[in-house]
Design an enzyme around this catalytic site. Sequence first.
Site, PDB file in Angstrom:
ATOM      1  N   MET A  80       8.949 -22.278  -2.486  1.00 57.97           N
ATOM      2  CA  MET A  80       8.971 -22.512  -1.044  1.00 57.97           C
ATOM      3  C   MET A  80       7.640 -23.012  -0.468  1.00 57.97           C
ATOM      4  SD  MET A  80      12.056 -22.005  -0.446  1.00 57.97           S
ATOM      5  CE  MET A  80      12.116 -22.040   1.339  1.00 57.97           C
ATOM      6  N   ARG A  81       6.861 -23.660  -1.298  1.00 54.02           N
ATOM      7  CA  ARG A  81       5.550 -24.126  -0.842  1.00 54.02           C
ATOM      8  C   ARG A  81       5.434 -25.612  -1.157  1.00 54.02           C
ATOM      9  NH1 ARG A  81       1.279 -21.100   0.479  1.00 54.02           N
ATOM     10  NH2 ARG A  81       2.339 -19.155   0.047  1.00 54.02           N
TER      11      ARG A  81
ATOM     12  N   ALA B 119      27.790 -24.463  -6.850  1.00 52.84           N
ATOM     13  CA  ALA B 119      27.652 -25.834  -7.385  1.00 52.84           C
ATOM     14  C   ALA B 119      26.241 -26.061  -7.924  1.00 52.84           C
ATOM     15  CB  ALA B 119      27.983 -26.851  -6.296  1.00 52.84           C
TER      16      ALA B 119
ATOM     17  N   ASP C  98      11.323 -33.519  -0.345  1.00 56.63           N
ATOM     18  CA  ASP C  98      12.753 -33.759  -0.567  1.00 56.63           C
ATOM     19  C   ASP C  98      13.099 -35.252  -0.552  1.00 56.63           C
ATOM     20  OD1 ASP C  98      13.123 -30.973  -0.606  1.00 56.63           O
ATOM     21  OD2 ASP C  98      13.495 -30.892   1.551  1.00 56.63           O
TER      22      ASP C  98
ATOM     23  N   HIS D 280      17.767 -29.206  -4.268  1.00 58.16           N
ATOM     24  CA  HIS D 280      17.775 -29.091  -2.804  1.00 58.16           C
ATOM     25  C   HIS D 280      19.214 -28.824  -2.353  1.00 58.16           C
ATOM     26  CE1 HIS D 280      16.543 -29.696   1.310  1.00 58.16           C
ATOM     27  NE2 HIS D 280      17.581 -30.493   1.481  1.00 58.16           N
TER      28      HIS D 280
ATOM     29  N   GLY E 158      15.707 -16.468  -7.312  1.00 59.91           N
ATOM     30  CA  GLY E 158      15.726 -16.934  -8.693  1.00 59.91           C
ATOM     31  C   GLY E 158      17.097 -17.124  -9.307  1.00 59.91           C
ATOM     32  N   SER E 159      18.118 -17.394  -8.476  1.00 56.58           N
ATOM     33  CA  SER E 159      19.448 -17.561  -9.084  1.00 56.58           C
ATOM     34  C   SER E 159      19.560 -18.907  -9.819  1.00 56.58           C
ATOM     35  CB  SER E 159      20.570 -17.406  -8.048  1.00 56.58           C
ATOM     36  OG  SER E 159      20.581 -18.476  -7.143  1.00 56.58           O
TER      37      SER E 159
ATOM     38  N   ASN F 206      13.446 -30.931  -8.823  1.00 54.49           N
ATOM     39  CA  ASN F 206      13.707 -29.902  -7.805  1.00 54.49           C
ATOM     40  C   ASN F 206      15.183 -29.906  -7.473  1.00 54.49           C
ATOM     41  OD1 ASN F 206      13.119 -28.018  -5.640  1.00 54.49           O
ATOM     42  ND2 ASN F 206      13.401 -29.709  -4.206  1.00 54.49           N
TER      43      ASN F 206
ATOM     44  N   LEU G  93       3.699 -28.723  -2.464  1.00 56.29           N
ATOM     45  CA  LEU G  93       2.632 -28.926  -3.446  1.00 56.29           C
ATOM     46  C   LEU G  93       1.715 -30.054  -2.984  1.00 56.29           C
ATOM     47  CD1 LEU G  93       5.059 -28.547  -6.420  1.00 56.29           C
ATOM     48  CD2 LEU G  93       3.057 -27.081  -6.076  1.00 56.29           C
TER      49      LEU G  93
HETATM   50  C1  GRF Z   1      18.443 -22.799  -3.441  1.00 56.64           C
HETATM   51  O1  GRF Z   1      19.437 -22.994  -2.476  1.00 56.64           O
HETATM   52  C2  GRF Z   1      17.742 -24.086  -3.762  1.00 56.64           C
HETATM   53  O2  GRF Z   1      18.566 -25.202  -3.636  1.00 56.64           O
HETATM   54  C3  GRF Z   1      16.662 -24.131  -2.697  1.00 56.64           C
HETATM   55  O3  GRF Z   1      16.252 -22.803  -2.537  1.00 56.64           O
HETATM   56  C4  GRF Z   1      17.310 -21.931  -2.915  1.00 56.64           C
HETATM   57  C5  GRF Z   1      16.756 -21.025  -3.961  1.00 56.64           C
HETATM   58  O4  GRF Z   1      17.681 -20.045  -4.348  1.00 56.64           O
HETATM   59  N1  GRF Z   1      15.621 -25.024  -3.079  1.00 56.64           N
HETATM   60  P1  GRF Z   1      17.458 -19.285  -5.718  1.00 56.64           P
HETATM   61  O5  GRF Z   1      16.062 -18.656  -5.631  1.00 56.64           O
HETATM   62  O6  GRF Z   1      17.561 -20.260  -6.817  1.00 56.64           O
HETATM   63  O7  GRF Z   1      18.522 -18.231  -5.762  1.00 56.64           O
END
Ligand code: GRF
Length: 235
Positions: A94-95, A177, A149, A113, A16-17, A111, A97
Site C-alpha cells: 500500500m505504498r 477472480a 496503476d 489492481h 495477504g490473500s 502488481n 514506490l
Molecule cells: C487486493 O484487492 C489487491 O488487488 C489490492 O489490494 C488488495 C490486497 O488484498 N492491490 P490481499 O492483501 O491480497 O488480501
Amino acid sequence: MSLQRKRTVILISGRGSNMAALIDAAADPAFPAEIVGVISDKANAPGLGIAASRGIATKVVTRAEHASKEAHDEAIATALDTFGAEIVALAGYMRLLTTGFVETWQGRMINIHPALLPSFKGLDTHQRALDAGIRVHGCTVHFVTPEMDDGPIIAQAAVPVLIDDDEPTLSARVLKAEHRLYPLALKLFAEGKVRMEGSRTAFSGFSDSIGTDEIVSPHPARDEIDLEQLARITP
Ligand code: GRF
C-alpha cells in the site's frame, strides 16, 4: 527436471490473500516461479503469519525505521538482493514506490489492481465502480511503472456487477477472480510468455492448451472479439 524457477519475492502491507494464492500456486514444483520471500512494510501485517506458516522467509522493512522514502526503498532493494529476487510481485503493497526503485525493477515487477484498468486507478475501486453504475468490473495484473496503476497490462479478469451488490459482495467476487488471475499471470511472466516492451506487454508462445481464452480476451491469435465471452465471468 531442468526447469529454472524464477526467484520471486512478494511485497505486502496487509491481509495477504493474493500472496497466499501465489504461494499456493508455487507450491507445485512445476510452477515456473518460486516464492523465496515475503517483505512487508507493516510489522503487524496478517500476511506475514500466513507466509511463515507456509514455510516462506519473511522480512519487515518499515517506513518508520528509515529517514526518507528513498532510504526505505533502498532497504527494500537490499532485502530483495539478499533474497536473490528475479521477480517482484506486489500484492496489496500500500505504498507508492520511488521512481528510482521502480526503474531498477521495471519489466521485472508486477502488481494486481482490483479494477479493470485503466478505469478506477487508486483506492476504493469497488465503491467507485458501484457509484458509476458499471455492469462489468474486475481485476488487472500489470507491470509496474512509476505512474500509479498505469503500467502495461498483462491479464484481466472480469466479473459481473449484480443489481443487489454492495461493496462487500462485489469486492468478494473480484477477490475470488484475483486469486485465480494473479497465479496465471505470474506463470505467464515467469515462463517468458509475456514481457514488457516499452509501454506495451508483448505476448509470445501462446497455444490454446494453456487456456489463453480464460485470461486474455480477445484471444491474441484471433481477430474477432467475442462480446459474449468478454461479458462472462473470466476466468
Ligand atoms: C487486493 O484487492 C489487491 O488487488 C489490492 O489490494 C488488495 C490486497 O488484498 N492491490 P490481499 O492483501 O491480497 O488480501
